[in-house]
Design a protein around this motif. Structure first.
Motif, PDB file in Angstrom:
ATOM      1  N   TYR A   1      30.606  51.773  65.794  1.00  0.00           N
ATOM      2  CA  TYR A   1      30.075  52.872  64.994  1.00  0.00           C
ATOM      3  C   TYR A   1      28.582  53.070  65.281  1.00  0.00           C
ATOM      4  O   TYR A   1      28.113  54.207  65.344  1.00  0.00           O
ATOM      5  CB  TYR A   1      30.304  52.615  63.509  1.00  0.00           C
ATOM      6  CG  TYR A   1      30.237  53.868  62.671  1.00  0.00           C
ATOM      7  CD1 TYR A   1      31.372  54.630  62.443  1.00  0.00           C
ATOM      8  CD2 TYR A   1      29.029  54.294  62.109  1.00  0.00           C
ATOM      9  CE1 TYR A   1      31.311  55.788  61.683  1.00  0.00           C
ATOM     10  CE2 TYR A   1      28.956  55.444  61.357  1.00  0.00           C
ATOM     11  CZ  TYR A   1      30.099  56.193  61.144  1.00  0.00           C
ATOM     12  OH  TYR A   1      30.038  57.338  60.402  1.00  0.00           O
TER      13      TYR A   1
ATOM     14  N   GLY B   1      39.552  51.985  60.057  1.00  0.00           N
ATOM     15  CA  GLY B   1      40.709  51.419  59.373  1.00  0.00           C
ATOM     16  C   GLY B   1      40.563  49.939  59.055  1.00  0.00           C
ATOM     17  O   GLY B   1      41.482  49.326  58.517  1.00  0.00           O
TER      18      GLY B   1
ATOM     19  N   SER C   1      25.233  52.817  48.217  1.00  0.00           N
ATOM     20  CA  SER C   1      25.469  52.794  49.663  1.00  0.00           C
ATOM     21  C   SER C   1      24.228  52.306  50.396  1.00  0.00           C
ATOM     22  O   SER C   1      23.133  52.791  50.160  1.00  0.00           O
ATOM     23  CB  SER C   1      25.822  54.196  50.162  1.00  0.00           C
ATOM     24  OG  SER C   1      27.020  54.633  49.578  1.00  0.00           O
TER      25      SER C   1
ATOM     26  N   LYS D   1      39.197  46.818  56.886  1.00  0.00           N
ATOM     27  CA  LYS D   1      38.923  46.682  55.458  1.00  0.00           C
ATOM     28  C   LYS D   1      37.416  46.670  55.188  1.00  0.00           C
ATOM     29  O   LYS D   1      36.633  46.098  55.946  1.00  0.00           O
ATOM     30  CB  LYS D   1      39.534  45.401  54.904  1.00  0.00           C
ATOM     31  CG  LYS D   1      41.037  45.440  54.841  1.00  0.00           C
ATOM     32  CD  LYS D   1      41.565  44.197  54.164  1.00  0.00           C
ATOM     33  CE  LYS D   1      43.069  44.254  54.067  1.00  0.00           C
ATOM     34  NZ  LYS D   1      43.608  43.099  53.363  1.00  0.00           N
ATOM     35  N   LYS D   2      37.042  47.290  54.082  1.00  0.00           N
ATOM     36  CA  LYS D   2      35.632  47.398  53.720  1.00  0.00           C
ATOM     37  C   LYS D   2      35.016  46.023  53.480  1.00  0.00           C
ATOM     38  O   LYS D   2      33.860  45.784  53.831  1.00  0.00           O
ATOM     39  CB  LYS D   2      35.505  48.262  52.471  1.00  0.00           C
ATOM     40  CG  LYS D   2      34.102  48.533  52.049  1.00  0.00           C
ATOM     41  CD  LYS D   2      34.082  49.446  50.830  1.00  0.00           C
ATOM     42  CE  LYS D   2      32.730  49.448  50.185  1.00  0.00           C
ATOM     43  NZ  LYS D   2      32.696  50.216  48.953  1.00  0.00           N
TER      44      LYS D   2
ATOM     45  N   GLU E   1      31.251  52.049  54.077  1.00  0.00           N
ATOM     46  CA  GLU E   1      32.305  53.000  53.737  1.00  0.00           C
ATOM     47  C   GLU E   1      32.671  53.874  54.934  1.00  0.00           C
ATOM     48  O   GLU E   1      33.843  54.112  55.207  1.00  0.00           O
ATOM     49  CB  GLU E   1      31.869  53.889  52.560  1.00  0.00           C
ATOM     50  CG  GLU E   1      31.675  53.141  51.262  1.00  0.00           C
ATOM     51  CD  GLU E   1      30.310  52.476  51.140  1.00  0.00           C
ATOM     52  OE1 GLU E   1      29.415  52.747  51.973  1.00  0.00           O
ATOM     53  OE2 GLU E   1      30.144  51.660  50.225  1.00  0.00           O
ATOM     54  N   LEU E   2      31.657  54.357  55.650  1.00  0.00           N
ATOM     55  CA  LEU E   2      31.915  55.217  56.809  1.00  0.00           C
ATOM     56  C   LEU E   2      32.650  54.465  57.913  1.00  0.00           C
ATOM     57  O   LEU E   2      33.559  55.012  58.544  1.00  0.00           O
ATOM     58  CB  LEU E   2      30.594  55.781  57.341  1.00  0.00           C
ATOM     59  CG  LEU E   2      29.868  56.783  56.450  1.00  0.00           C
ATOM     60  CD1 LEU E   2      28.508  57.121  57.034  1.00  0.00           C
ATOM     61  CD2 LEU E   2      30.705  58.026  56.246  1.00  0.00           C
TER      62      LEU E   2
ATOM     63  N   ALA F   1      34.607  51.849  57.540  1.00  0.00           N
ATOM     64  CA  ALA F   1      35.967  51.569  57.079  1.00  0.00           C
ATOM     65  C   ALA F   1      36.865  52.796  57.224  1.00  0.00           C
ATOM     66  O   ALA F   1      38.014  52.690  57.654  1.00  0.00           O
ATOM     67  CB  ALA F   1      35.946  51.100  55.623  1.00  0.00           C
ATOM     68  N   GLU F   2      36.343  53.963  56.879  1.00  0.00           N
ATOM     69  CA  GLU F   2      37.125  55.193  57.012  1.00  0.00           C
ATOM     70  C   GLU F   2      37.416  55.523  58.467  1.00  0.00           C
ATOM     71  O   GLU F   2      38.511  55.988  58.793  1.00  0.00           O
ATOM     72  CB  GLU F   2      36.384  56.364  56.366  1.00  0.00           C
ATOM     73  CG  GLU F   2      36.311  56.297  54.859  1.00  0.00           C
ATOM     74  CD  GLU F   2      35.441  57.395  54.276  1.00  0.00           C
ATOM     75  OE1 GLU F   2      34.987  58.289  55.038  1.00  0.00           O
ATOM     76  OE2 GLU F   2      35.196  57.351  53.064  1.00  0.00           O
ATOM     77  N   SER F   3      36.456  55.297  59.353  1.00  0.00           N
ATOM     78  CA  SER F   3      36.605  55.671  60.758  1.00  0.00           C
ATOM     79  C   SER F   3      37.512  54.724  61.537  1.00  0.00           C
ATOM     80  O   SER F   3      38.230  55.156  62.430  1.00  0.00           O
ATOM     81  CB  SER F   3      35.242  55.711  61.444  1.00  0.00           C
ATOM     82  OG  SER F   3      34.434  56.683  60.849  1.00  0.00           O
TER      83      SER F   3
END
Length: 103
Positions: free
Chosen positions: A10, A27, A55, A29-30, A20-21, A23-25
């Motif tokens: 990232y 998959g 954040s 776990k946060k 958070e970003l 984890a969303e991108s």
């Protein structure tokens, strides 16, 4: 993919990240990303850029030059470590107040 690998990917893509970003991108776990970010920050690989509400925005740590020292204002100090040790603080309060009462 591990949390560290996801963070490194990232960072190459965008230059900054929040847990958070990532984890969303990816998959991942946060919690895995948060743990990796904590270890990477302690190792000096990344640094905290800013905090917005809950954040944390991280950026890569600058490369060290011998001529120019790095600003270490965002690095965790021994005092911050002690503040995080809440149980030790409570024990110190109990024994510290007892000693003062005896004298």
């Amino acid at each position: 993919m591990t949390g560290k690998e996801a963070i490194e990917w990232y960072l190459k893509e965008y230059g900054y990240f929040t847990c958070e970003l990532v984890a969303e991108s990816t998959g991942v776990k946060k919690t895995a990303i948060q743990g990796a970010a904590h270890k990477m920050r302690a190792a000096g690989e990344i640094m905290l850029d800013k905090r917005v509400w809950r954040s944390n925005f991280y950026v890569p740590a600058p490369e060290e030059d011998e001529d120019k020292p790095i600003d270490r204002s965002g690095v965790n100090t021994i005092f911050d470590e002690c503040r995080h040790n809440w149980q030790g603080y409570q024990v110190h309060k109990i024994f510290g107040s007892h000693r003062q009462g005896v004298l």
